[in-house]
Design a protein around this motif. Sequence first.
Motif, PDB file in Angstrom:
ATOM      1  N   PHE A   8      26.456  -6.533  31.201  1.00  0.00           N
ATOM      2  CA  PHE A   8      27.181  -5.724  30.266  1.00  0.00           C
ATOM      3  C   PHE A   8      27.321  -4.269  30.921  1.00  0.00           C
ATOM      4  N   ILE A   9      26.400  -3.935  31.974  1.00  0.00           N
ATOM      5  CA  ILE A   9      26.804  -2.768  32.935  1.00  0.00           C
ATOM      6  C   ILE A   9      28.138  -3.044  33.552  1.00  0.00           C
ATOM      7  N   GLY A  10      28.189  -4.011  34.271  1.00  0.00           N
ATOM      8  CA  GLY A  10      29.369  -4.171  35.111  1.00  0.00           C
ATOM      9  C   GLY A  10      30.570  -4.354  34.229  1.00  0.00           C
ATOM     10  N   GLY A  11      30.397  -4.894  32.910  1.00  0.00           N
ATOM     11  CA  GLY A  11      31.621  -5.194  31.914  1.00  0.00           C
ATOM     12  C   GLY A  11      32.031  -3.466  31.421  1.00  0.00           C
ATOM     13  N   ILE A  12      31.017  -2.691  31.181  1.00  0.00           N
ATOM     14  CA  ILE A  12      31.430  -1.430  30.812  1.00  0.00           C
ATOM     15  C   ILE A  12      32.543  -0.448  32.132  1.00  0.00           C
ATOM     16  N   ALA A  57      36.492  -0.086  38.571  1.00  0.00           N
ATOM     17  CA  ALA A  57      36.680  -1.453  37.917  1.00  0.00           C
ATOM     18  C   ALA A  57      36.249  -2.237  39.084  1.00  0.00           C
ATOM     19  N   PHE A  58      36.452  -1.881  40.374  1.00  0.00           N
ATOM     20  CA  PHE A  58      35.803  -2.739  41.547  1.00  0.00           C
ATOM     21  C   PHE A  58      34.462  -2.736  41.600  1.00  0.00           C
ATOM     22  N   PHE A  59      33.904  -1.184  41.370  1.00  0.00           N
ATOM     23  CA  PHE A  59      32.317  -1.275  41.529  1.00  0.00           C
ATOM     24  C   PHE A  59      31.996  -2.126  40.309  1.00  0.00           C
ATOM     25  N   GLY A  60      32.483  -2.192  39.168  1.00  0.00           N
ATOM     26  CA  GLY A  60      31.979  -2.964  37.841  1.00  0.00           C
ATOM     27  C   GLY A  60      31.857  -4.442  38.322  1.00  0.00           C
ATOM     28  N   ALA A  61      33.059  -4.828  38.872  1.00  0.00           N
ATOM     29  CA  ALA A  61      33.079  -6.352  39.331  1.00  0.00           C
ATOM     30  C   ALA A  61      32.088  -6.576  40.301  1.00  0.00           C
ATOM     31  N   THR A  62      31.830  -5.717  41.476  1.00  0.00           N
ATOM     32  CA  THR A  62      30.991  -6.105  42.518  1.00  0.00           C
ATOM     33  C   THR A  62      29.537  -5.827  41.897  1.00  0.00           C
ATOM     34  N   TYR A  63      29.196  -4.925  41.183  1.00  0.00           N
ATOM     35  CA  TYR A  63      27.816  -4.938  40.255  1.00  0.00           C
ATOM     36  C   TYR A  63      27.556  -6.165  39.641  1.00  0.00           C
ATOM     37  N   LEU A  64      28.403  -6.664  39.054  1.00  0.00           N
ATOM     38  CA  LEU A  64      28.131  -8.019  38.216  1.00  0.00           C
ATOM     39  C   LEU A  64      28.050  -9.196  39.180  1.00  0.00           C
ATOM     40  N   VAL A  65      29.029  -8.964  40.436  1.00  0.00           N
ATOM     41  CA  VAL A  65      28.556 -10.407  41.368  1.00  0.00           C
ATOM     42  C   VAL A  65      27.107 -10.287  41.934  1.00  0.00           C
ATOM     43  N   LEU A  66      26.805  -9.019  42.306  1.00  0.00           N
ATOM     44  CA  LEU A  66      25.487  -8.854  42.965  1.00  0.00           C
ATOM     45  C   LEU A  66      24.306  -8.687  41.976  1.00  0.00           C
ATOM     46  N   LYS A  67      24.605  -9.196  40.705  1.00  0.00           N
ATOM     47  CA  LYS A  67      23.751  -9.335  39.806  1.00  0.00           C
ATOM     48  C   LYS A  67      22.715  -7.948  39.585  1.00  0.00           C
ATOM     49  N   GLY A  68      23.458  -7.045  39.544  1.00  0.00           N
ATOM     50  CA  GLY A  68      22.720  -5.816  39.515  1.00  0.00           C
ATOM     51  C   GLY A  68      21.585  -5.299  40.494  1.00  0.00           C
ATOM     52  N   ASN A  69      21.851  -6.008  41.596  1.00  0.00           N
ATOM     53  CA  ASN A  69      20.779  -5.361  42.644  1.00  0.00           C
ATOM     54  C   ASN A  69      21.591  -5.314  43.876  1.00  0.00           C
ATOM     55  N   VAL A  70      22.076  -4.128  44.419  1.00  0.00           N
ATOM     56  CA  VAL A  70      22.793  -3.947  45.586  1.00  0.00           C
ATOM     57  C   VAL A  70      21.925  -4.208  46.879  1.00  0.00           C
TER      58      VAL A  70
END
Length: 295
Positions: free
Chosen positions: A270-274, A127-140
């Motif tokens: 959507f990816i972050g949400g999943i 879940a933390f990875f999903g939230a982080t991915y969302l915040v970073l707009k899919g670009n690590v």
Amino acid sequence: MRATIYLIIATFFLGLNFHLTKIMLKEVNFVEAGFWRFLLGILTLVILGIKNLPSFKLILTNLKGISLTGFIGLFGFNIFFFLGLLHTSAVNAALIVALNPTLTIILSHKILKTSISKIQVVGMVIAFFGATYLVLKGNVTNLNNIRLNHGDILILIANVFFALHHVWVKKYNHTISNLNFTLLTNLCCLVGFSILLSANGVDRITSHTTNFWLAVCGIGCLGTALAYFLWQKGVQMMGPDKAGIYMNIIPLSSALLAFFFNENLYYYHFIGGICIAVGLLISQSATSKSLKTLS
């Protein structure tokens, strides 16, 4: 099941706050915004519980828990969060707040002596990875642009206070109804913002626009009164260590609600949400038995 529904609705309303706060801060500073938010929130809670308001004796009996949860857990969180945002980016703040479930689990383990299961940790990490991915707009690679400063320290302090809020709700909310506990802890916030407002002054009410007052009503009634009432009820039923992971829904709900504020949705939402949903389901599977008992 009821606890899960309460927490999901609460995080939906808390996600709405990000958009409503932006509208309010176009016209006032954060102190006045906080004052109007909790004033409307308390009025809503009073109307909802008008037939069963707490007595003075009941307040005195629960004064320690109310004060800790209200002045430190809620007011402390709001103050340090807003002060931190003045000195750091929204991305930094969101990433630090995403650590709240971890802090809540640690503090719950230390204060309430709750256990930490491996499956719970797995769900929390996903879940933390999903939230982080969302915040970073899919670009690590956006991590390369993050620079820590003293504003981040303030956000971290705010995060600790909010994690303590979760723990104290479970520890002290026993001899008073959840509605009245929410009312009184929100009253602590109103008192704190009123003191700050008296030092800063307040703009004329007539100088504010219709959009401002609509935002005040939304954040007061939904994002404060109902959000904290449902959140505290869910925490009381599920426990802070298990409820804390639902904090990861907030950036997702904020992203989904962006559609109604003329903002776009992208693939990373959507990816972050999943990922967040999968993490919650895994964590939920480890606690379903205890939830059935509580229900």
